[in-house]
Design a protein around this motif. Structure first.
Motif, mmCIF file in Angstrom:
data_model
loop_
_atom_site.group_PDB
_atom_site.id
_atom_site.type_symbol
_atom_site.label_atom_id
_atom_site.label_comp_id
_atom_site.label_asym_id
_atom_site.label_seq_id
_atom_site.Cartn_x
_atom_site.Cartn_y
_atom_site.Cartn_z
ATOM 1 N N LEU A 1 -5.361 6.102 -1.533
ATOM 2 C CA LEU A 1 -4.778 4.852 -1.060
ATOM 3 C C LEU A 1 -4.555 3.960 -2.274
ATOM 4 O O LEU A 1 -5.514 3.526 -2.913
ATOM 5 C CB LEU A 1 -5.710 4.151 -0.070
ATOM 6 C CG LEU A 1 -5.817 4.752 1.318
ATOM 7 C CD1 LEU A 1 -6.452 6.111 1.300
ATOM 8 C CD2 LEU A 1 -6.571 3.826 2.229
ATOM 9 N N ASN A 2 -3.306 3.733 -2.624
ATOM 10 C CA ASN A 2 -2.950 2.924 -3.793
ATOM 11 C C ASN A 2 -2.497 1.556 -3.340
ATOM 12 O O ASN A 2 -1.809 1.417 -2.330
ATOM 13 C CB ASN A 2 -1.828 3.597 -4.578
ATOM 14 C CG ASN A 2 -2.251 4.936 -5.121
ATOM 15 O OD1 ASN A 2 -3.080 5.002 -6.000
ATOM 16 N ND2 ASN A 2 -1.700 5.996 -4.569
ATOM 17 N N TRP B 1 -13.345 7.718 10.997
ATOM 18 C CA TRP B 1 -12.016 8.202 11.382
ATOM 19 C C TRP B 1 -10.960 7.422 10.621
ATOM 20 O O TRP B 1 -11.052 6.205 10.489
ATOM 21 C CB TRP B 1 -11.805 8.052 12.883
ATOM 22 C CG TRP B 1 -12.675 8.975 13.662
ATOM 23 C CD1 TRP B 1 -13.834 8.644 14.313
ATOM 24 C CD2 TRP B 1 -12.489 10.374 13.848
ATOM 25 N NE1 TRP B 1 -14.376 9.763 14.895
ATOM 26 C CE2 TRP B 1 -13.572 10.846 14.631
ATOM 27 C CE3 TRP B 1 -11.525 11.285 13.436
ATOM 28 C CZ2 TRP B 1 -13.710 12.172 15.009
ATOM 29 C CZ3 TRP B 1 -11.654 12.611 13.807
ATOM 30 C CH2 TRP B 1 -12.736 13.049 14.588
ATOM 31 N N PHE B 2 -9.960 8.139 10.118
ATOM 32 C CA PHE B 2 -8.866 7.531 9.347
ATOM 33 C C PHE B 2 -7.543 8.073 9.881
ATOM 34 O O PHE B 2 -7.387 9.278 10.076
ATOM 35 C CB PHE B 2 -9.025 7.891 7.860
ATOM 36 C CG PHE B 2 -7.874 7.475 6.995
ATOM 37 C CD1 PHE B 2 -7.600 6.132 6.780
ATOM 38 C CD2 PHE B 2 -7.069 8.424 6.386
ATOM 39 C CE1 PHE B 2 -6.535 5.754 5.968
ATOM 40 C CE2 PHE B 2 -6.015 8.050 5.576
ATOM 41 C CZ PHE B 2 -5.743 6.712 5.380
ATOM 42 N N THR B 3 -6.624 7.183 10.135
ATOM 43 C CA THR B 3 -5.283 7.574 10.565
ATOM 44 C C THR B 3 -4.309 7.261 9.435
ATOM 45 O O THR B 3 -3.961 6.109 9.211
ATOM 46 C CB THR B 3 -4.866 6.818 11.840
ATOM 47 O OG1 THR B 3 -5.833 7.064 12.855
ATOM 48 C CG2 THR B 3 -3.496 7.265 12.311
ATOM 49 N N PRO B 4 -3.884 8.291 8.691
ATOM 50 C CA PRO B 4 -2.957 8.033 7.592
ATOM 51 C C PRO B 4 -1.574 7.677 8.127
ATOM 52 O O PRO B 4 -1.145 8.233 9.137
ATOM 53 C CB PRO B 4 -2.921 9.361 6.826
ATOM 54 C CG PRO B 4 -3.380 10.389 7.787
ATOM 55 C CD PRO B 4 -4.245 9.700 8.797
ATOM 56 N N TRP C 1 0.825 -1.193 0.000
ATOM 57 C CA TRP C 1 0.000 0.000 0.000
ATOM 58 C C TRP C 1 0.866 1.253 0.000
ATOM 59 O O TRP C 1 1.951 1.257 0.543
ATOM 60 C CB TRP C 1 -0.857 0.050 1.265
ATOM 61 C CG TRP C 1 -1.977 -0.921 1.288
ATOM 62 C CD1 TRP C 1 -1.910 -2.240 1.641
ATOM 63 C CD2 TRP C 1 -3.324 -0.679 0.946
ATOM 64 N NE1 TRP C 1 -3.128 -2.812 1.550
ATOM 65 C CE2 TRP C 1 -4.039 -1.874 1.121
ATOM 66 C CE3 TRP C 1 -4.019 0.441 0.516
ATOM 67 C CZ2 TRP C 1 -5.390 -1.988 0.884
ATOM 68 C CZ3 TRP C 1 -5.370 0.324 0.279
ATOM 69 C CH2 TRP C 1 -6.046 -0.872 0.460
ATOM 70 N N SER C 2 0.347 2.317 -0.565
ATOM 71 C CA SER C 2 0.958 3.629 -0.415
ATOM 72 C C SER C 2 -0.173 4.645 -0.273
ATOM 73 O O SER C 2 -1.292 4.408 -0.723
ATOM 74 C CB SER C 2 1.852 3.982 -1.600
ATOM 75 O OG SER C 2 1.075 4.165 -2.757
ATOM 76 N N VAL C 3 0.122 5.754 0.381
ATOM 77 C CA VAL C 3 -0.881 6.795 0.593
ATOM 78 C C VAL C 3 -0.315 8.130 0.121
ATOM 79 O O VAL C 3 0.793 8.501 0.492
ATOM 80 C CB VAL C 3 -1.279 6.899 2.086
ATOM 81 C CG1 VAL C 3 -2.281 8.020 2.295
ATOM 82 C CG2 VAL C 3 -1.844 5.579 2.582
#
Length: 114
Positions: free
Chosen positions: A37-38, A69-72, A2-4
């Motif tokens: 989000l890749n 809620w999202f925690t990058p 994954w990558s962000v």
């Protein structure tokens, strides 16, 4: 894997004057953040169930309707994590959402405000 990718999105109002000058003012105090989000691979195998996890979460959220809620990972310094988000893509149903997952190899989120 994954990558962000985190990208701030600003909105500035511009008013032109007859003299040729411009006045600029922000439309909001803080930017809206877009998260892309890749992924290289989503496995549907029951041992991993990555595809099923995204599918059920998207269905539960009702597309872009619900907030969560999202925690990058490695959030930008200007952003306090976790952040309130929603899905950026609000397609009509799961049959339209799943091809987007396969074709684009990404899920897009954006921050939200109450």
């Amino acid at each position: 894997g994954w990558s962000v990718i985190s990208t701030p999105r600003f909105q500035t109002g511009v008013a032109g004057h007859v003299s040729g000058r411009e006045s600029r003012a922000p439309s909001r105090a803080a930017p809206i953040w877009d998260f892309e989000l890749n992924y290289e691979l989503l496995r549907a195998d029951p041992a991993f169930a990555e595809l099923q996890t995204i599918e059920s979460f998207y269905l539960g959220a009702g597309g872009a309707r619900a907030l969560f809620w999202f925690t990058p990972p490695n959030p930008p310094a200007a952003l306090a994590a976790p952040v309130l988000c929603r899905f950026a893509e609000d397609v009509a149903d799961l049959e339209n959402f799943m091809p987007l997952l396969w074709r684009w190899g990404q899920v897009k989120l954006q921050t939200a405000r109450f």
